[in-house]
Design a protein around this motif. Structure first.
Motif, PDB file in Angstrom:
ATOM      1  N   SER A  16     -37.903  19.497 -23.633  1.00 43.44           N
ATOM      2  CA  SER A  16     -39.032  20.631 -23.772  1.00 43.44           C
ATOM      3  C   SER A  16     -39.449  20.880 -22.523  1.00 43.44           C
ATOM      4  CB  SER A  16     -40.100  20.426 -24.807  1.00 43.44           C
ATOM      5  OG  SER A  16     -40.814  19.224 -24.120  1.00 43.44           O
ATOM      6  N   LEU A  17     -40.073  22.240 -22.314  1.00 45.74           N
ATOM      7  CA  LEU A  17     -40.548  22.588 -20.947  1.00 45.74           C
ATOM      8  C   LEU A  17     -41.632  21.430 -20.791  1.00 45.74           C
ATOM      9  CD1 LEU A  17     -40.959  26.371 -21.115  1.00 45.74           C
ATOM     10  CD2 LEU A  17     -39.255  25.226 -20.280  1.00 45.74           C
ATOM     11  N   ALA A  24     -47.801  36.977 -14.258  1.00 46.81           N
ATOM     12  CA  ALA A  24     -47.485  37.224 -15.783  1.00 46.81           C
ATOM     13  C   ALA A  24     -46.093  37.033 -16.323  1.00 46.81           C
ATOM     14  CB  ALA A  24     -47.961  38.483 -16.059  1.00 46.81           C
ATOM     15  N   ALA A  25     -45.254  36.222 -15.308  1.00 45.88           N
ATOM     16  CA  ALA A  25     -44.026  36.120 -15.761  1.00 45.88           C
ATOM     17  C   ALA A  25     -43.949  35.162 -16.972  1.00 45.88           C
ATOM     18  CB  ALA A  25     -42.995  35.724 -14.462  1.00 45.88           C
ATOM     19  N   GLU A  26     -43.119  35.314 -17.999  1.00 48.56           N
ATOM     20  CA  GLU A  26     -43.035  34.220 -19.086  1.00 48.56           C
ATOM     21  C   GLU A  26     -41.792  33.668 -19.247  1.00 48.56           C
ATOM     22  OE1 GLU A  26     -45.104  33.037 -20.850  1.00 48.56           O
ATOM     23  OE2 GLU A  26     -46.910  34.421 -20.318  1.00 48.56           O
ATOM     24  N   THR A  27     -40.615  33.803 -18.285  1.00 53.52           N
ATOM     25  CA  THR A  27     -39.537  33.215 -18.427  1.00 53.52           C
ATOM     26  C   THR A  27     -39.643  31.505 -18.637  1.00 53.52           C
ATOM     27  OG1 THR A  27     -39.148  33.371 -16.020  1.00 53.52           O
ATOM     28  CG2 THR A  27     -38.241  35.000 -17.499  1.00 53.52           C
ATOM     29  N   PRO A  28     -38.844  30.725 -18.937  1.00 55.91           N
ATOM     30  CA  PRO A  28     -38.785  29.524 -18.896  1.00 55.91           C
ATOM     31  C   PRO A  28     -39.031  28.964 -17.600  1.00 55.91           C
ATOM     32  CG  PRO A  28     -37.265  29.964 -20.628  1.00 55.91           C
ATOM     33  CD  PRO A  28     -37.800  31.401 -19.794  1.00 55.91           C
ATOM     34  N   VAL A  29     -38.402  29.442 -16.493  1.00 57.77           N
ATOM     35  CA  VAL A  29     -38.454  29.006 -15.025  1.00 57.77           C
ATOM     36  C   VAL A  29     -39.669  29.221 -14.732  1.00 57.77           C
ATOM     37  CG1 VAL A  29     -37.453  31.000 -13.735  1.00 57.77           C
ATOM     38  CG2 VAL A  29     -37.187  28.610 -12.928  1.00 57.77           C
ATOM     39  N   PRO A  78     -35.531  32.510 -22.597  1.00 57.25           N
ATOM     40  CA  PRO A  78     -36.528  33.502 -22.932  1.00 57.25           C
ATOM     41  C   PRO A  78     -36.790  33.732 -24.334  1.00 57.25           C
ATOM     42  CG  PRO A  78     -35.455  34.167 -21.390  1.00 57.25           C
ATOM     43  CD  PRO A  78     -34.534  33.203 -21.758  1.00 57.25           C
ATOM     44  N   GLY A  79     -37.999  33.685 -24.912  1.00 54.09           N
ATOM     45  CA  GLY A  79     -38.297  33.976 -26.215  1.00 54.09           C
ATOM     46  C   GLY A  79     -37.563  32.841 -27.552  1.00 54.09           C
ATOM     47  N   ALA A  80     -37.361  31.684 -26.733  1.00 54.27           N
ATOM     48  CA  ALA A  80     -36.604  30.666 -27.520  1.00 54.27           C
ATOM     49  C   ALA A  80     -37.279  30.445 -28.962  1.00 54.27           C
ATOM     50  CB  ALA A  80     -36.245  29.470 -26.908  1.00 54.27           C
ATOM     51  N   ARG A  81     -36.479  30.052 -30.026  1.00 60.29           N
ATOM     52  CA  ARG A  81     -37.043  29.651 -31.075  1.00 60.29           C
ATOM     53  C   ARG A  81     -37.338  28.150 -31.113  1.00 60.29           C
ATOM     54  NH1 ARG A  81     -33.780  32.930 -35.924  1.00 60.29           N
ATOM     55  NH2 ARG A  81     -33.521  34.794 -34.725  1.00 60.29           N
ATOM     56  N   VAL A  82     -37.116  27.434 -30.087  1.00 60.57           N
ATOM     57  CA  VAL A  82     -37.371  26.078 -30.007  1.00 60.57           C
ATOM     58  C   VAL A  82     -39.041  26.059 -29.413  1.00 60.57           C
ATOM     59  CG1 VAL A  82     -35.165  25.185 -29.423  1.00 60.57           C
ATOM     60  CG2 VAL A  82     -36.576  26.054 -27.713  1.00 60.57           C
ATOM     61  N   ASP A  83     -39.706  25.063 -30.157  1.00 59.48           N
ATOM     62  CA  ASP A  83     -41.074  25.213 -29.800  1.00 59.48           C
ATOM     63  C   ASP A  83     -40.898  24.364 -28.614  1.00 59.48           C
ATOM     64  OD1 ASP A  83     -43.675  24.467 -29.410  1.00 59.48           O
ATOM     65  OD2 ASP A  83     -43.938  23.952 -31.317  1.00 59.48           O
ATOM     66  N   PRO A  84     -41.526  24.892 -27.346  1.00 61.09           N
ATOM     67  CA  PRO A  84     -41.212  24.034 -26.165  1.00 61.09           C
ATOM     68  C   PRO A  84     -42.472  23.069 -26.012  1.00 61.09           C
ATOM     69  CG  PRO A  84     -42.247  26.279 -25.651  1.00 61.09           C
ATOM     70  CD  PRO A  84     -41.964  26.087 -27.081  1.00 61.09           C
ATOM     71  N   SER A  85     -43.452  22.889 -26.771  1.00 64.92           N
ATOM     72  CA  SER A  85     -44.501  22.098 -26.905  1.00 64.92           C
ATOM     73  C   SER A  85     -44.616  20.964 -27.836  1.00 64.92           C
ATOM     74  CB  SER A  85     -45.965  22.689 -26.851  1.00 64.92           C
ATOM     75  OG  SER A  85     -45.998  23.336 -28.120  1.00 64.92           O
ATOM     76  N   VAL A 103     -42.097  26.764 -15.926  1.00 64.69           N
ATOM     77  CA  VAL A 103     -41.814  25.498 -15.231  1.00 64.69           C
ATOM     78  C   VAL A 103     -42.731  25.269 -13.957  1.00 64.69           C
ATOM     79  CG1 VAL A 103     -40.391  24.081 -14.228  1.00 64.69           C
ATOM     80  CG2 VAL A 103     -40.059  24.492 -16.516  1.00 64.69           C
ATOM     81  N   LEU A 104     -42.506  26.572 -13.210  1.00 68.18           N
ATOM     82  CA  LEU A 104     -43.064  26.607 -11.913  1.00 68.18           C
ATOM     83  C   LEU A 104     -44.787  26.337 -12.088  1.00 68.18           C
ATOM     84  CD1 LEU A 104     -41.319  29.262 -10.002  1.00 68.18           C
ATOM     85  CD2 LEU A 104     -40.698  26.868 -10.074  1.00 68.18           C
ATOM     86  N   ARG A 105     -45.203  27.104 -12.856  1.00 72.99           N
ATOM     87  CA  ARG A 105     -46.639  27.066 -13.355  1.00 72.99           C
ATOM     88  C   ARG A 105     -47.220  25.637 -13.918  1.00 72.99           C
ATOM     89  NH1 ARG A 105     -46.315  32.565 -14.867  1.00 72.99           N
ATOM     90  NH2 ARG A 105     -46.039  31.793 -17.110  1.00 72.99           N
ATOM     91  N   MET A 106     -46.224  25.100 -14.617  1.00 68.84           N
ATOM     92  CA  MET A 106     -46.744  23.888 -15.424  1.00 68.84           C
ATOM     93  C   MET A 106     -46.633  22.531 -14.782  1.00 68.84           C
ATOM     94  SD  MET A 106     -46.088  24.589 -19.665  1.00 68.84           S
ATOM     95  CE  MET A 106     -44.430  23.902 -19.488  1.00 68.84           C
TER      96      MET A 106
END
Ligand code: 6PG
Length: 235
Positions: A179-180, A210-215, A151-158, A218-221
């Motif tokens: 990446s996500l 509105a959940a922003e966690t990485p999981v 959460p809030g990672a400094r890696v750019d997931p995109s 992933v569920l949304r994307m």
């Protein structure tokens, strides 16, 4: 959000996963026009510990599968912390998976940025550009991280297929990760979240738009939906 939830006791979840993977591999490789190997990406952690011993007994021709990792810690392969090392002990070794099928993340490299670029290229060679993995298995942290995207990672997931971080809150802090976006693009994404400690974060991921966690991302994307494996203590 397209999520199928499978609720079983933990040992049955391992059986579910192995049967599902066998089926997916058989279906994909039965296409006579197919040139590429079946591409699989796996995690470390409790999911690897629970699933890999049974995976070692699976009826799978590993010479036609390319095994990648969703993430790796910056430790040498012989370290007890290594995700590759865990896989080697529980699955790759016992099943005699050929070395040519194994694509280890060299997260211990002095230049981890360069190693991540090389890994992205290796992945693209097997899974196309941008890479579309055939099957991704993910564990989930109690904070909602998947692979080593926190959460809030400094890696750019995109930006890149494979990237790295020096700031993982779960030690060791230096890690390489897919990446996500790459994880979510896979043909099949299976997320395993055992244990009551993961219930809160999984409920939020499933129920809070509105959940922003990485999981939750992933569920949304996920391009083709997600199968969520939970034991009876799960969400
Ligand atoms: C790792 C894993 C990681 C794992 C989660 C959940 O390197 O630690 O690949 O992504 O899946 O941290 O870990 P647990 O299942 O052990 O809680």
């Amino acid at each position: 959000m397209d999520v199928e939830v499978v609720v079983r006791p933990p040992d049955e979840l391992a059986r579910w996963f192995v049967a599902d993977l066998e089926r997916e591999i058989r279906a994909a490789l039965s296409d006579p026009g197919r040139k590429r190997p079946f591409t699989l990406a796996v995690p470390g952690g409790s999911v690897a510990e629970a699933f890999f011993p049974l995976l070692a007994t699976a009826a799978i021709d590993w010479s036609r599968v390319a095994v990648f990792w969703v993430d790796e810690r910056a430790v040498p392969p012989a370290s007890p912390e290594s995700n590759y090392g865990l896989a080697e002990r529980l699955w790759l070794g016992p099943a005699s998976v050929p070395a040519s099928s194994v694509h280890r993340m060299e997260a211990e490299a002095a230049d981890i940025g360069r190693a991540a670029e090389d890994y992205a290229a290796e992945l693209e060679e097997a899974a196309g550009s941008p890479p579309v993995l055939d099957y991704v298995l993910l564990g989930v942290g109690t904070d909602g991280h998947v692979a080593s995207v926190f959460p809030g990672a400094r890696v750019d997931p995109s930006s890149e297929s494979a990237t790295w971080t020096d700031h993982a809150p779960k030690p060791p802090s230096r890690r390489m990760t897919l990446s996500l976006r790459t994880l979510s693009r896979a043909r099949r994404v299976v997320v395993a979240a055992f244990d009551a400690s993961k219930r809160t974060v999984m409920r939020a991921a499933l129920e809070d738009p509105a959940a922003e966690t990485p999981v939750a991302q992933v569920l949304r994307m996920a391009a083709n939906g997600v199968v969520l494996l939970v034991d009876e203590a799960g969400p």
